[in-house]
Design a protein around this motif. Sequence first.
Motif, PDB file in Angstrom:
ATOM      1  N   ARG A 302      48.225  27.762  48.933  1.00 13.19           N
ATOM      2  CA  ARG A 302      47.784  26.909  48.031  1.00 13.19           C
ATOM      3  C   ARG A 302      48.239  27.504  46.677  1.00 13.19           C
ATOM      4  NH1 ARG A 302      42.079  26.165  47.970  1.00 13.19           N
ATOM      5  NH2 ARG A 302      41.851  28.377  49.086  1.00 13.19           N
ATOM      6  N   MET A 303      49.022  26.742  45.717  1.00 15.61           N
ATOM      7  CA  MET A 303      49.379  27.383  44.540  1.00 15.61           C
ATOM      8  C   MET A 303      48.768  26.481  43.390  1.00 15.61           C
ATOM      9  SD  MET A 303      53.281  28.601  43.249  1.00 15.61           S
ATOM     10  CE  MET A 303      53.278  29.553  44.859  1.00 15.61           C
ATOM     11  N   TYR A 304      47.892  27.237  42.841  1.00 17.59           N
ATOM     12  CA  TYR A 304      47.445  26.292  41.315  1.00 17.59           C
ATOM     13  C   TYR A 304      48.232  26.997  40.088  1.00 17.59           C
ATOM     14  CZ  TYR A 304      43.964  24.944  44.724  1.00 17.59           C
ATOM     15  OH  TYR A 304      43.292  24.536  45.936  1.00 17.59           O
ATOM     16  N   VAL A 305      48.812  26.179  39.305  1.00 19.39           N
ATOM     17  CA  VAL A 305      49.547  26.483  38.299  1.00 19.39           C
ATOM     18  C   VAL A 305      48.925  25.747  36.832  1.00 19.39           C
ATOM     19  CG1 VAL A 305      51.735  26.599  37.021  1.00 19.39           C
ATOM     20  CG2 VAL A 305      51.406  26.877  39.669  1.00 19.39           C
ATOM     21  N   HIS A 306      48.684  26.712  35.979  1.00 22.61           N
ATOM     22  CA  HIS A 306      48.006  26.192  34.547  1.00 22.61           C
ATOM     23  C   HIS A 306      49.089  25.076  34.061  1.00 22.61           C
ATOM     24  CE1 HIS A 306      46.351  26.023  30.708  1.00 22.61           C
ATOM     25  NE2 HIS A 306      45.217  26.190  31.292  1.00 22.61           N
ATOM     26  N   GLU A 307      48.438  24.234  33.517  1.00 21.29           N
ATOM     27  CA  GLU A 307      49.391  23.036  32.894  1.00 21.29           C
ATOM     28  C   GLU A 307      50.255  23.359  31.706  1.00 21.29           C
ATOM     29  OE1 GLU A 307      46.529  20.165  31.492  1.00 21.29           O
ATOM     30  OE2 GLU A 307      46.040  21.205  29.692  1.00 21.29           O
ATOM     31  N   ASP A 308      49.865  24.644  31.090  1.00 22.87           N
ATOM     32  CA  ASP A 308      50.816  25.227  29.799  1.00 22.87           C
ATOM     33  C   ASP A 308      51.985  25.812  30.375  1.00 22.87           C
ATOM     34  OD1 ASP A 308      48.749  24.230  28.225  1.00 22.87           O
ATOM     35  OD2 ASP A 308      47.856  26.219  27.713  1.00 22.87           O
ATOM     36  N   ILE A 309      51.840  26.223  31.709  1.00 21.87           N
ATOM     37  CA  ILE A 309      53.207  26.927  32.242  1.00 21.87           C
ATOM     38  C   ILE A 309      53.675  26.024  33.267  1.00 21.87           C
ATOM     39  CG2 ILE A 309      51.876  28.269  33.982  1.00 21.87           C
ATOM     40  CD1 ILE A 309      53.282  30.552  32.953  1.00 21.87           C
ATOM     41  N   ILE A 413      38.658  27.834  39.808  1.00 23.54           N
ATOM     42  CA  ILE A 413      37.993  28.887  40.753  1.00 23.54           C
ATOM     43  C   ILE A 413      37.199  28.068  41.801  1.00 23.54           C
ATOM     44  CG2 ILE A 413      36.248  30.542  40.845  1.00 23.54           C
ATOM     45  CD1 ILE A 413      37.324  31.709  38.023  1.00 23.54           C
ATOM     46  N   ALA A 414      36.799  26.932  41.288  1.00 19.86           N
ATOM     47  CA  ALA A 414      36.030  26.001  42.048  1.00 19.86           C
ATOM     48  C   ALA A 414      36.980  25.567  43.233  1.00 19.86           C
ATOM     49  CB  ALA A 414      35.216  25.008  41.471  1.00 19.86           C
ATOM     50  N   ARG A 415      38.102  25.252  42.632  1.00 16.21           N
ATOM     51  CA  ARG A 415      38.949  24.593  43.855  1.00 16.21           C
ATOM     52  C   ARG A 415      39.634  25.701  44.790  1.00 16.21           C
ATOM     53  NH1 ARG A 415      43.355  21.124  40.214  1.00 16.21           N
ATOM     54  NH2 ARG A 415      44.065  20.532  42.020  1.00 16.21           N
ATOM     55  N   ALA A 416      39.835  27.011  44.240  1.00 11.97           N
ATOM     56  CA  ALA A 416      40.168  28.200  45.018  1.00 11.97           C
ATOM     57  C   ALA A 416      39.257  28.145  46.108  1.00 11.97           C
ATOM     58  CB  ALA A 416      40.505  29.303  44.156  1.00 11.97           C
ATOM     59  N   ASN A 417      37.943  28.035  45.680  1.00 11.03           N
ATOM     60  CA  ASN A 417      36.767  28.355  46.571  1.00 11.03           C
ATOM     61  C   ASN A 417      36.218  27.356  47.528  1.00 11.03           C
ATOM     62  OD1 ASN A 417      36.320  30.987  45.569  1.00 11.03           O
ATOM     63  ND2 ASN A 417      34.931  30.525  44.255  1.00 11.03           N
ATOM     64  N   ASP A 418      36.985  26.223  47.325  1.00  8.11           N
ATOM     65  CA  ASP A 418      36.852  24.693  48.078  1.00  8.11           C
ATOM     66  C   ASP A 418      37.469  24.823  49.436  1.00  8.11           C
ATOM     67  OD1 ASP A 418      35.558  22.611  48.693  1.00  8.11           O
ATOM     68  OD2 ASP A 418      36.909  21.271  47.503  1.00  8.11           O
ATOM     69  N   THR A 419      36.851  25.896  50.366  1.00  7.45           N
ATOM     70  CA  THR A 419      37.665  26.059  51.624  1.00  7.45           C
ATOM     71  C   THR A 419      36.724  26.688  52.665  1.00  7.45           C
ATOM     72  OG1 THR A 419      39.357  27.036  52.600  1.00  7.45           O
ATOM     73  CG2 THR A 419      38.776  27.844  50.710  1.00  7.45           C
ATOM     74  N   VAL A 432      45.206  41.903  32.807  1.00  6.51           N
ATOM     75  CA  VAL A 432      44.737  42.424  33.979  1.00  6.51           C
ATOM     76  C   VAL A 432      43.445  42.493  34.097  1.00  6.51           C
ATOM     77  CG1 VAL A 432      44.818  44.339  35.675  1.00  6.51           C
ATOM     78  CG2 VAL A 432      46.910  43.610  34.856  1.00  6.51           C
ATOM     79  N   ALA A 433      42.679  42.725  33.038  1.00  3.71           N
ATOM     80  CA  ALA A 433      41.198  42.815  32.872  1.00  3.71           C
ATOM     81  C   ALA A 433      40.687  41.387  33.019  1.00  3.71           C
ATOM     82  CB  ALA A 433      40.743  43.492  31.625  1.00  3.71           C
ATOM     83  N   HIS A 434      41.365  40.465  32.374  1.00  8.61           N
ATOM     84  CA  HIS A 434      41.025  38.940  32.893  1.00  8.61           C
ATOM     85  C   HIS A 434      40.849  38.687  34.153  1.00  8.61           C
ATOM     86  CE1 HIS A 434      41.405  34.721  31.612  1.00  8.61           C
ATOM     87  NE2 HIS A 434      40.131  34.789  32.100  1.00  8.61           N
ATOM     88  N   GLY A 435      42.265  39.041  34.671  1.00  7.90           N
ATOM     89  CA  GLY A 435      42.479  39.038  36.011  1.00  7.90           C
ATOM     90  C   GLY A 435      41.383  39.354  37.158  1.00  7.90           C
ATOM     91  N   ARG A 436      40.875  40.528  36.604  1.00  3.93           N
ATOM     92  CA  ARG A 436      39.711  41.196  37.605  1.00  3.93           C
ATOM     93  C   ARG A 436      38.625  40.218  37.427  1.00  3.93           C
ATOM     94  NH1 ARG A 436      40.843  45.985  39.602  1.00  3.93           N
ATOM     95  NH2 ARG A 436      42.718  47.042  39.120  1.00  3.93           N
ATOM     96  N   ARG A 437      38.440  39.587  36.430  1.00  2.33           N
ATOM     97  CA  ARG A 437      37.148  38.691  36.199  1.00  2.33           C
ATOM     98  C   ARG A 437      37.229  37.596  37.007  1.00  2.33           C
ATOM     99  NH1 ARG A 437      37.534  40.697  30.933  1.00  2.33           N
ATOM    100  NH2 ARG A 437      38.358  38.864  30.146  1.00  2.33           N
ATOM    101  N   VAL A 438      38.206  37.022  36.560  1.00  2.00           N
ATOM    102  CA  VAL A 438      38.640  35.679  37.747  1.00  2.00           C
ATOM    103  C   VAL A 438      38.463  36.169  39.324  1.00  2.00           C
ATOM    104  CG1 VAL A 438      40.392  34.071  38.544  1.00  2.00           C
ATOM    105  CG2 VAL A 438      40.211  34.783  36.034  1.00  2.00           C
ATOM    106  N   ALA A 439      39.208  37.323  39.762  1.00  2.00           N
ATOM    107  CA  ALA A 439      39.219  37.868  41.070  1.00  2.00           C
ATOM    108  C   ALA A 439      37.976  37.686  41.629  1.00  2.00           C
ATOM    109  CB  ALA A 439      40.072  39.273  41.114  1.00  2.00           C
ATOM    110  N   ALA A 440      36.637  38.491  40.856  1.00  2.00           N
ATOM    111  CA  ALA A 440      35.557  38.775  41.138  1.00  2.00           C
ATOM    112  C   ALA A 440      34.934  37.440  41.455  1.00  2.00           C
ATOM    113  CB  ALA A 440      34.647  39.661  40.237  1.00  2.00           C
ATOM    114  N   ARG A 441      35.379  36.288  40.951  1.00  2.00           N
ATOM    115  CA  ARG A 441      34.504  35.070  41.324  1.00  2.00           C
ATOM    116  C   ARG A 441      35.297  34.395  42.358  1.00  2.00           C
ATOM    117  NH1 ARG A 441      35.084  32.020  35.888  1.00  2.00           N
ATOM    118  NH2 ARG A 441      33.471  30.451  37.003  1.00  2.00           N
ATOM    119  N   ILE A 442      36.311  34.788  43.069  1.00  2.54           N
ATOM    120  CA  ILE A 442      36.940  33.935  44.380  1.00  2.54           C
ATOM    121  C   ILE A 442      36.297  34.700  45.490  1.00  2.54           C
ATOM    122  CG2 ILE A 442      39.205  33.651  45.211  1.00  2.54           C
ATOM    123  CD1 ILE A 442      40.438  34.086  42.536  1.00  2.54           C
TER     124      ILE A 442
END
Length: 526
Positions: A302-309, A413-419, A432-442
Amino acid sequence: MATPTVPARGAAEHRLPETLIDRLASHVSSGGAETVTIPTPFTGEDLATVPLSSADDVRAAYERARAAQRAWAAKPVGERVKPFLRLADALVARREEILDIIQLETGKARRHALEEYLDVALCSLYYARRAGRLLKPRRRQGMMPGLTRVQELRHPKGVVGLIAPWNYPFALGTSDIAPALMAGNAVVHKPDTQTCLSSLWVLDLLVALGLPRDVWQIVVGDPAEIGDPLIENADYVSFTGSTRGGKAIAAKVAPRLVAYSLELGGKNPMIVMPDADVERTARGAIRACFTNAGQLCISIERMYVHEDIYDRFVPRLTELVKGMRLGTGLDFDAEMGSLTHARQLEAVTRHVDQAVKEGATVLAGGRARPDIGPLFYEPTLLTDVNGDMDLCASETFGPVVAIYKYRDEDEVIARANDTPYGLNASVWTKDVAHGRRVAARIQAGTVNINDGYGAAYASYDSPMGGMKQSGVGRRHGAEGLLKFTEVQTVASQHLMDLEPPGSIGFDTFADVMSKSITLMKKLRIK
């Protein structure tokens, strides 16, 4: 544009020497009454014939393993690790031989067979260097400081029943068996029949390097025939495979209260943040999604891509996927190889066809390639996949990825965890610091930032495994070895017993002990 192919050098390269096959087949724990012929997925032609094990053969394997385990466990840890220290050099010397075997029994590209080779070499070396420290007796704090002396001891479980999967047979067999053996256990190991040659090869090699022959028994056969005795005689069960299979094993061992570890399925998400580097992320996605034709429990589906990119990233990824080279050669030219089993081809085809029929859009791939080999399927990208499609929620375990657009971080994050799964995840960002904060919620046992799976998996000092229905327990790290041991506490009491001394009554004793609590807290003794 059709996916390009890489021609093989010739049919002769898809064979193994008969002398090698005979030597490997001799390591199967079998009476030899029945045999099975293994095809190579590249062509469907016969690769090797090996003996099948019966239920009685499995029970006999446990008897031999149990007898050998006692002498093996009595050896110092320093002696038990020696074959595995030698293994690293032997693997370097015989790299091409084992890469050929892995490719021919699985159908994977050589660059993906190399990952298995590196995993076995580095993981076994990691434990060979650390087993002595992990297993040594440890002093622990006693109940009464100075008066209670405590040791923590580690004993082997006994005989481990280990079931390894077909997708990474060399790595996911040996990298678990090595720490189990170093911990003083013996192992009865059932590889998948299709992919048993690489396990037989490394057993043959380790015996030559000094491993006692009987401490590692390999049985080959249908789970319906040998599954029950394999589980029923084990002192510990280690399983890597489907969630359905893991649940069945847990139910089977529950009446005996035998411990187990399970690494199971995944429906792993990849999140592309709005600041991700398009080129790096697109190239990283190729490995994250299509290594071993997607037959990897920690690969991305599953790949989730932000609308800006999205409008920059998805076309570039599509271009790269369409340009991937498929082939059957025993070299590093092909970027993706074959599926391993016909049932996987059927599952992949069914998921994609159903999704397309119900409205999904194919950006790349979407079809089998029998012109290359009987089990080839093109790397496939889909959009417009919804929750009614099997492809959305079920593990496909093939070269198929669904792409979704998202707008909000909390939403993705909710969609990533919806499994129900929680094995692996991937986050791509320049911050990367932001990425780590996101990672901790997965909710996943491993999360990789700016990588698909290898950064976490190959960091052997850190545990790897799944949350939710993706598994129980961990491989790698200290736990990857200590799970194969029984921990024992031995405590001795000195000078004063754990009751009032002499003529002191319990009232006075209670006051003294209460004051000692306050004192020990103040002095940070407790």
